[in-house]
Design a protein around this motif. Structure first.
Motif, mmCIF file in Angstrom:
data_model
loop_
_atom_site.group_PDB
_atom_site.id
_atom_site.type_symbol
_atom_site.label_atom_id
_atom_site.label_comp_id
_atom_site.label_asym_id
_atom_site.label_seq_id
_atom_site.Cartn_x
_atom_site.Cartn_y
_atom_site.Cartn_z
ATOM 1 N N GLU A 223 49.272 34.867 39.275
ATOM 2 C CA GLU A 223 49.682 34.589 37.830
ATOM 3 C C GLU A 223 49.450 36.039 37.227
ATOM 4 O O GLU A 223 50.204 36.755 36.576
ATOM 5 N N LEU A 224 47.876 36.750 37.556
ATOM 6 C CA LEU A 224 47.627 37.743 37.139
ATOM 7 C C LEU A 224 48.463 39.115 37.745
ATOM 8 O O LEU A 224 48.862 39.941 37.049
ATOM 9 N N ARG A 225 48.735 39.066 38.943
ATOM 10 C CA ARG A 225 49.497 39.951 39.529
ATOM 11 C C ARG A 225 50.787 40.327 39.160
ATOM 12 O O ARG A 225 51.405 41.306 38.826
ATOM 13 N N ALA A 226 51.521 38.908 38.844
ATOM 14 C CA ALA A 226 53.023 38.827 38.287
ATOM 15 C C ALA A 226 52.785 39.844 37.116
ATOM 16 O O ALA A 226 53.982 40.335 36.514
ATOM 17 N N ALA A 227 51.983 39.559 36.173
ATOM 18 C CA ALA A 227 51.723 40.408 34.962
ATOM 19 C C ALA A 227 51.181 41.760 34.940
ATOM 20 O O ALA A 227 51.643 42.526 34.218
ATOM 21 N N HIS A 228 50.441 42.185 35.845
ATOM 22 C CA HIS A 228 49.872 43.500 35.974
ATOM 23 C C HIS A 228 50.007 44.432 37.229
ATOM 24 O O HIS A 228 49.310 45.412 37.229
ATOM 25 N N GLY A 229 50.606 43.668 38.241
ATOM 26 C CA GLY A 229 50.879 44.393 39.531
ATOM 27 C C GLY A 229 51.896 45.590 39.157
ATOM 28 O O GLY A 229 52.648 45.400 38.381
ATOM 29 N N ALA A 230 51.585 46.764 39.798
ATOM 30 C CA ALA A 230 52.351 47.822 39.797
ATOM 31 C C ALA A 230 52.143 48.727 40.884
ATOM 32 O O ALA A 230 51.205 48.654 41.667
ATOM 33 N N SER A 231 52.909 49.782 41.020
ATOM 34 C CA SER A 231 52.665 50.899 42.031
ATOM 35 C C SER A 231 51.182 51.723 42.081
ATOM 36 O O SER A 231 51.038 51.756 40.689
ATOM 37 N N GLY A 232 50.486 51.472 42.976
ATOM 38 C CA GLY A 232 49.236 52.411 42.918
ATOM 39 C C GLY A 232 48.287 51.425 42.398
ATOM 40 O O GLY A 232 47.159 51.748 41.838
ATOM 41 N N ARG A 233 48.514 50.041 42.197
ATOM 42 C CA ARG A 233 47.633 49.193 41.564
ATOM 43 C C ARG A 233 47.799 47.992 42.472
ATOM 44 O O ARG A 233 48.993 47.570 42.790
ATOM 45 N N ASP A 234 46.698 47.336 42.454
ATOM 46 C CA ASP A 234 46.699 45.890 43.177
ATOM 47 C C ASP A 234 45.476 44.787 42.419
ATOM 48 O O ASP A 234 44.852 45.719 41.425
ATOM 49 N N LEU A 235 45.436 43.582 42.635
ATOM 50 C CA LEU A 235 44.759 42.929 42.126
ATOM 51 C C LEU A 235 44.227 41.691 42.992
ATOM 52 O O LEU A 235 45.069 41.421 43.941
ATOM 53 N N ALA A 236 42.899 41.557 43.052
ATOM 54 C CA ALA A 236 42.211 40.414 43.823
ATOM 55 C C ALA A 236 41.316 39.548 43.009
ATOM 56 O O ALA A 236 41.003 40.108 41.976
ATOM 57 N N VAL A 237 40.985 38.621 43.648
ATOM 58 C CA VAL A 237 40.180 37.487 42.897
ATOM 59 C C VAL A 237 38.814 37.319 43.803
ATOM 60 O O VAL A 237 39.077 37.164 45.005
ATOM 61 N N MET A 238 37.766 37.403 43.113
ATOM 62 C CA MET A 238 36.431 37.232 44.000
ATOM 63 C C MET A 238 35.486 36.562 43.151
ATOM 64 O O MET A 238 35.378 36.522 41.826
ATOM 65 N N GLY A 239 34.608 35.774 43.689
ATOM 66 C CA GLY A 239 33.525 35.014 43.049
ATOM 67 C C GLY A 239 32.329 36.242 43.382
ATOM 68 O O GLY A 239 31.618 35.843 44.288
ATOM 69 N N GLY A 240 32.026 36.768 42.391
ATOM 70 C CA GLY A 240 30.810 38.012 42.350
ATOM 71 C C GLY A 240 29.566 37.271 42.734
ATOM 72 O O GLY A 240 28.695 37.734 43.896
ATOM 73 N N ARG A 241 29.105 36.238 41.954
ATOM 74 C CA ARG A 241 27.747 35.811 42.147
ATOM 75 C C ARG A 241 27.659 34.972 43.215
ATOM 76 O O ARG A 241 26.447 35.044 44.096
ATOM 77 N N PHE A 242 28.777 34.417 43.649
ATOM 78 C CA PHE A 242 28.894 33.506 44.831
ATOM 79 C C PHE A 242 28.771 34.445 46.095
ATOM 80 O O PHE A 242 27.919 34.195 46.972
ATOM 81 N N GLU A 243 29.221 35.510 46.128
ATOM 82 C CA GLU A 243 29.414 36.511 47.433
ATOM 83 C C GLU A 243 27.931 37.349 47.363
ATOM 84 O O GLU A 243 27.401 37.504 48.281
ATOM 85 N N MET A 244 27.374 37.540 46.354
ATOM 86 C CA MET A 244 26.161 38.255 46.122
ATOM 87 C C MET A 244 24.990 37.293 46.730
ATOM 88 O O MET A 244 24.079 37.809 47.364
ATOM 89 N N GLU A 245 25.082 35.869 46.406
ATOM 90 C CA GLU A 245 23.978 34.945 46.849
ATOM 91 C C GLU A 245 24.143 34.837 48.419
ATOM 92 O O GLU A 245 23.148 34.522 49.200
#
Length: 365
Positions: A223-245
């Motif tokens: 959903e977010l990539r459809a709205a904000h994707g562009a050349s030279g730009r990418d989008l990913a989703v990550m669970g920061g606290r989950f990964e840190m732990e």
């Protein structure tokens, strides 16, 4: 390669930095820090590990990437005032940017805007980066105009062309077009003289979700990539606290928790992969009894340019390169067998190194 991590206050930026770098930087209130957090990370590459199993070298060396966690952007970011302004020169020097975008709910950490809205926060950061570039353009124009007034019309040449270019870029930035999306020719980029504009840098929007949304991360990303994707730009989703732990656990335990959460890859591996793709980077490999190593080059690099990454003498005295595809070498089990099967190629100065090439350089200086 150096990647700067930026974000609005309370986005979990330093948490993400710790997750991708296995760091232990204090989280919470980093907006009051006096300097960025910096940490180098070995780029995960199973190919290097597999080759080390075959060669059993004295040393195994992965490519590295350096992450720089900048204090949170504040009210005056990009204006040369406040904390943001103090780090603009360092921020301009990085190769790419990761913008940590908050998408988690936490009543104990209220969002400074009063609500969680990833799309809105992406827009806010875009405007702040554009504002920083506009300020840089204004300063350059202010220096150019007095000099132009001292020159006769026939003497203005490139200086006038630069002034006109900066004026056009200013107009496009004010219309919310980042510099990376502008149609700039090679000659125009040479006119800019290596200026480090923030909106010209490759940008990864890394959306930081809570553990409750990990199973929905692909939907959120789409959903977010459809709205904000562009050349030279990418989008990913990550669970920061989950990964840190998970960094505190063994690899086996972490893999088990990821399976339960439906997370296929580690946050660090995902961030590195996206960073490489944005920058157009690939890795070639060298092997031997002393060392198995991955080297990073820009996609399209010639064999001599790749050789120069190993040592300048190899580029200067380059004769030819012996190349085997990683997959062929692993299947054969040795270089001798790959050569016997005709899978080792001899390439010259015009050859463009490919991702996963195992390269031996022949040179003479």
């Amino acid at each position: 390669m150096q990647v700067g991590i930026i974000g609005l206050p309370r986005a979990g930026k330093t948490t993400v930095f710790n997750a991708v770098s296995r760091g232990l930087a204090p989280v919470g209130g980093f907006g009051g820090a006096s300097k960025p957090n910096i940490r180098s990370v070995a780029v995960p590459d199973p190919r290097v590990d597999r080759l080390s199993e075959i060669y059993e070298p004295k040393k195994t060396t992965h490519a590295t990437i350096e992450y720089v966690d900048f204090p949170a952007a504040g009210e005056h970011f990009g204006q040369g005032e406040g904390l943001g302004g103090r780090f603009l020169n360092e921020l301009a020097a990085v190769d790419a940017l990761i913008h940590v975008v908050r998408a988690f709910e936490d009543e104990s950490v209220p969002h400074p805007e009063g609500s969680v809205d990833p799309g809105r926060d992406i827009g806010i950061m875009d405007l702040e980066l554009a504002f920083a570039d506009l300020a840089l353009i204004e300063r350059r124009i202010e220096r150019i105009d007095p000099e132009l007034r001292t020159l006769k019309a026939g003497e203005r040449g490139q200086l006038q062309a630069l002034r006109d270019l900066l004026d056009r870029m200013r107009g496009e930035l004010e219309a919310e077009t980042p510099i990376r999306a502008m149609a700039l020719s090679a000659d125009e980029r040479r006119l800019l003289g290596g200026s480090q504009f923030l909106t010209d840098k490759p940008l990864l929007d890394l959306v930081n979700v809570g553990e409750e949304d990990l199973l929905r991360r692909l939907t959120i990303e789409e959903e977010l990539r459809a709205a904000h994707g562009a050349s030279g730009r990418d989008l990913a989703v990550m669970g920061g606290r989950f990964e840190m732990e998970l960094n505190e656990l063994s690899e086996e335990e972490a893999a088990e928790f990821r399976d339960e959460a439906g997370v296929e890859h580690s946050g660090m591996a995902e961030a590195v992969q996206r960073s490489y793709a944005l920058l157009g980077l690939i890795s070639f490999l060298t092997v031997g009894p002393d060392e198995c190593r991955a080297w990073t080059v820009t996609e399209g690099a010639t064999a001599p340019e790749a050789a120069g990454k190993i040592h300048t003498d190899l580029q200067r005295g380059f004769i030819r390169a012996e190349v085997i595809r990683y997959e062929d070498l692993v299947e054969c089990g040795s270089e001798a067998e790959a050569k016997r099967r005709g899978l080792q190629r001899t390439e010259g100065k015009e050859y463009h190194v490919q991702d996963g090439d195992v390269v031996h350089v022949l040179f003479n200086v």
